[in-house]
Design an enzyme around this catalytic site. Sequence first.
Site, short mmCIF file in Angstrom:
data_model
loop_
_atom_site.label_atom_id
_atom_site.label_comp_id
_atom_site.label_asym_id
_atom_site.label_seq_id
_atom_site.Cartn_x
_atom_site.Cartn_y
_atom_site.Cartn_z
N LYS A 54 0.85 -1.20 0.00
CA LYS A 54 0.00 0.00 0.00
C LYS A 54 0.89 1.25 0.00
O LYS A 54 0.62 2.21 -0.71
CB LYS A 54 -0.91 0.01 1.24
N GLN A 98 -4.97 -1.81 10.10
CA GLN A 98 -4.80 -3.10 9.41
C GLN A 98 -5.42 -4.23 10.23
O GLN A 98 -5.17 -4.36 11.43
CB GLN A 98 -3.31 -3.35 9.16
N ASP A 121 -11.08 3.08 4.82
CA ASP A 121 -11.32 1.64 4.68
C ASP A 121 -12.82 1.32 4.70
O ASP A 121 -13.23 0.21 4.39
CB ASP A 121 -10.66 0.90 5.85
N1 GUN Z 1 -6.80 -6.96 6.01
C1 GUN Z 1 -7.06 -7.61 4.85
N2 GUN Z 1 -7.62 -6.77 3.96
C2 GUN Z 1 -7.71 -5.57 4.55
C3 GUN Z 1 -8.22 -4.31 4.14
O1 GUN Z 1 -8.69 -4.10 3.03
N3 GUN Z 1 -8.13 -3.31 5.07
C4 GUN Z 1 -7.62 -3.52 6.30
N4 GUN Z 1 -7.59 -2.49 7.13
N5 GUN Z 1 -7.16 -4.67 6.72
C5 GUN Z 1 -7.20 -5.70 5.84
#
Ligand code: GUN
Length: 294
Positions: A54, A98, A121
Amino acid sequence: MTARILDGNALAQRLQIELAEKAAQFTAQFGHPPKLSAVLASDDPASAQYVRMKRRDCKKVGIISETFEMDASSTQEQVEETIASLNDDPRVHGILVQLPLPPQIDEERALQLVALPKDVDGFHPINIGKLAMKGREPSFAPATPSGCMELLKEAGVNLSGANAVVLGRSNIVGLPMAMMLVKANATVTICHSRTQDLTAQLRRADVVIAAIGRPNFVQADWLNEKAVVIDVGTNRIDDPSDKRGYRWVGDVDFEAAVKVVRAISKVPGGVGPMTRTMLLVNTIRAAWRQAENA
Ligand code: GUN
């Protein structure tokens, strides 16, 4: 016949050109770039890898990113303090906590602390609630299902009245995916480990979203020739013939399915890059909204 292969890398690259322009405009107008802050409070290597990728994408389009790497033994209070400090920082436009969080952390309490304008998110309960409701729109929708929607658009699927089967019911993918498909007027069936006669459900599906995390689980003869298949699975399997000793495969047996269905996304290089790109879309949107409302 061979299916059309949906290339998420190519689509993501096209979208990222536009995003870079929007980020540059923002920076020129407000004197500082859009900024995304990630909170990483686990020692799960897959989570660390997601966050690294990311960050790389942010850099490519001109978004500043920072990661708060917290100990996996962090307390609820420490995680909440970190989120609160990011809420208060006017230079931070997007906050990403996350998931999964370590077991001692109450995920729901942590996610509902994220300030709504920064919830890029889309996991704040208010945003998820709005996503689930008719006539309401969340400020931001979760990145993975949004990326799947873009891939379906790319495939030229008419979702109105289509039979869509979502395999998996996670909070991150399956459930929000199903809600987005309903809003797009599809007839949606959510299948999971307790579903009886999964193959019958899949055989009549025009759209299949596979998000169960089981390598090569969906067999080609469970799918029909009109199906457009989006494979969310990213499963690492041992492969002595690969120089790394492993390779990534999806939830669908790609090699066999590609000979049967109308279109199918790649793994890797399908949903993954699109997920990260949708997060960038949300971050740049968050930055503009906050700057314009300041
Ligand atoms: N863990 C797996 N996919 C994601 C996501 O899209 N966002 C977040 N915050 N954690 C994740």
